[in-house]
Motif scaffolding. Structure first.
Motif, short mmCIF file in Angstrom:
data_model
loop_
_atom_site.label_atom_id
_atom_site.label_comp_id
_atom_site.label_asym_id
_atom_site.label_seq_id
_atom_site.Cartn_x
_atom_site.Cartn_y
_atom_site.Cartn_z
N GLY A 15 0.87 -1.16 -0.02
CA GLY A 15 0.09 -0.05 0.00
C GLY A 15 0.96 1.34 0.00
O GLY A 15 0.55 1.91 -0.67
N LEU A 19 1.02 3.89 -3.16
CA LEU A 19 0.80 5.44 -3.08
C LEU A 19 1.90 6.22 -3.59
O LEU A 19 1.87 7.37 -4.32
CB LEU A 19 0.42 5.63 -1.71
CG LEU A 19 -0.86 5.16 -1.07
CD1 LEU A 19 -0.91 5.56 0.14
CD2 LEU A 19 -2.23 5.71 -1.77
N THR A 145 -5.08 3.05 0.34
CA THR A 145 -4.56 2.97 -1.20
C THR A 145 -5.83 2.61 -2.25
O THR A 145 -5.70 3.10 -3.23
CB THR A 145 -3.43 1.83 -1.19
OG1 THR A 145 -2.41 1.80 -0.28
CG2 THR A 145 -3.15 1.65 -2.72
N ALA A 239 -0.58 1.38 -8.90
CA ALA A 239 -1.14 0.70 -7.52
C ALA A 239 -0.78 -0.71 -7.78
O ALA A 239 -0.31 -1.38 -6.73
CB ALA A 239 -2.38 0.88 -7.66
#
Length: 293
Positions: A15, A19, A145, A239
């Motif tokens: 996560g 980001l 996230t 991501a």
């Protein structure tokens, strides 16, 4: 249970990487800049958090948000805007120079030794879910996230400024000819990337409680790795790349013998080389980004 615990740990680590990768990928997608100074946005936010830790936590986070957004906008206005039409390799070198300059300014101001702060200790407490003990900060990292990636994707797809970002990304000259204020659009992109950096700052400091003027470098490099794997300029790809890097890092930590664990990042960077050889455009390719590369 062990496998499920590993997946949760991987998603938590991924996560933060995701980001960071999205913040880097957003700027690249809009103006073709690989901003290696992005980790310094996270780092300076950590020191603002250190200085404001005595405040009630929403005010401390608000102070970090205001400072980092202004810091990112200043870096664009004072540095990157002056060389915006330069070749990509020049932009990259400029971002490296800015990164080193910020690091050493912070060394002069705060010293090079590790600083510690006890920020939001409550979210580090573990909760038990279906027999698994999970730290609250891990759940926040995963949730942040997913939420921020979704909100940002919707923002770019459905809002007017999002349309303008895509226009500047596809053809900056044509966007200017039809009336798009590219400087304003790019400033918004830098501000959004700063918000993502603040999120990483808060979660990282809450989890580790420590910082140095140089910790942003490793986050930038790992975020860049995730961006390359996922696809430069693709937010879902960034991501995905972040979560994959988190998974690989977590697995390597478990399977490598103790004497090789300090070198696990070398194995992660090897994955970038393999990705560039097999699929240089990344897992999710974006046409404009591919043309720039």
């Amino acid at each position: 249970m062990t496998l499920l615990q590993m997946l949760i740990d991987a998603a938590s680590v991924g996560g933060l990487y995701a980001l960071t990768a999205i913040g880097i990928g957003l700027i690249f997608g809009v103006i073709g800049l690989v901003n290696f100074a992005y980790g310094e946005y996270i780092m300076v936010g950590a020191y603002v958090l250190l200085l404001s830790a005595g405040l009630y936590w929403p005010f401390a986070i608000g102070a970090v948000l205001v400072f980092v957004v202004l810091f990112a906008l200043a870096s664009d206005f004072l540095v990157f805007r002056q060389v915006r039409r330069a070749p990509p390799e020049t932009l990259m070198i400029v971002s490296f120079g800015l990164s080193f300059m910020i690091q050493h300014i912070w060394v002069v101001m705060f010293g090079s030794l590790t600083k510690t702060v006890n920020f939001l200790p409550a979210i580090n407490r573990s909760v038990e879910i279906a027999g698994l003990r999970i730290a609250g900060v891990s759940l926040l990292q995963i949730a942040a996230t997913v939420v921020l990636t979704t909100v940002l994707a919707l923002f770019i797809k459905y809002t007017r400024i999002g349309y303008q970002m895509r226009a500047v990304s596809e053809n900056p000259r044509m966007a200017r000819l039809v009336g798009v204020n590219s400087n304003w659009v790019i400033a918004v992109a830098f501000a959004i990337s700063a918000v993502l950096a603040v999120t990483v700052t808060v979660l990282f400091v809450a989890q580790t409680g420590s910082m140095t003027p140089f910790f942003g470098v490793s986050l930038t490099m790992i975020g860049f790795v995730a961006t390359v794997i996922g696809g430069m300029g693709s937010l879902p790809g960034c991501a995905l790349g972040g979560f994959l890097v988190g998974a690989v890092t977590t697995i390597l930590q478990m399977v490598l013998p103790p004497h090789l664990q300090p070198f696990r990042e070398a194995f992660v960077f090897t994955s970038v080389i393999l990705m560039l050889l097999v699929r240089p455009q990344g897992l999710i390719a974006v046409r404009s980004a591919w043309e720039r590369v």
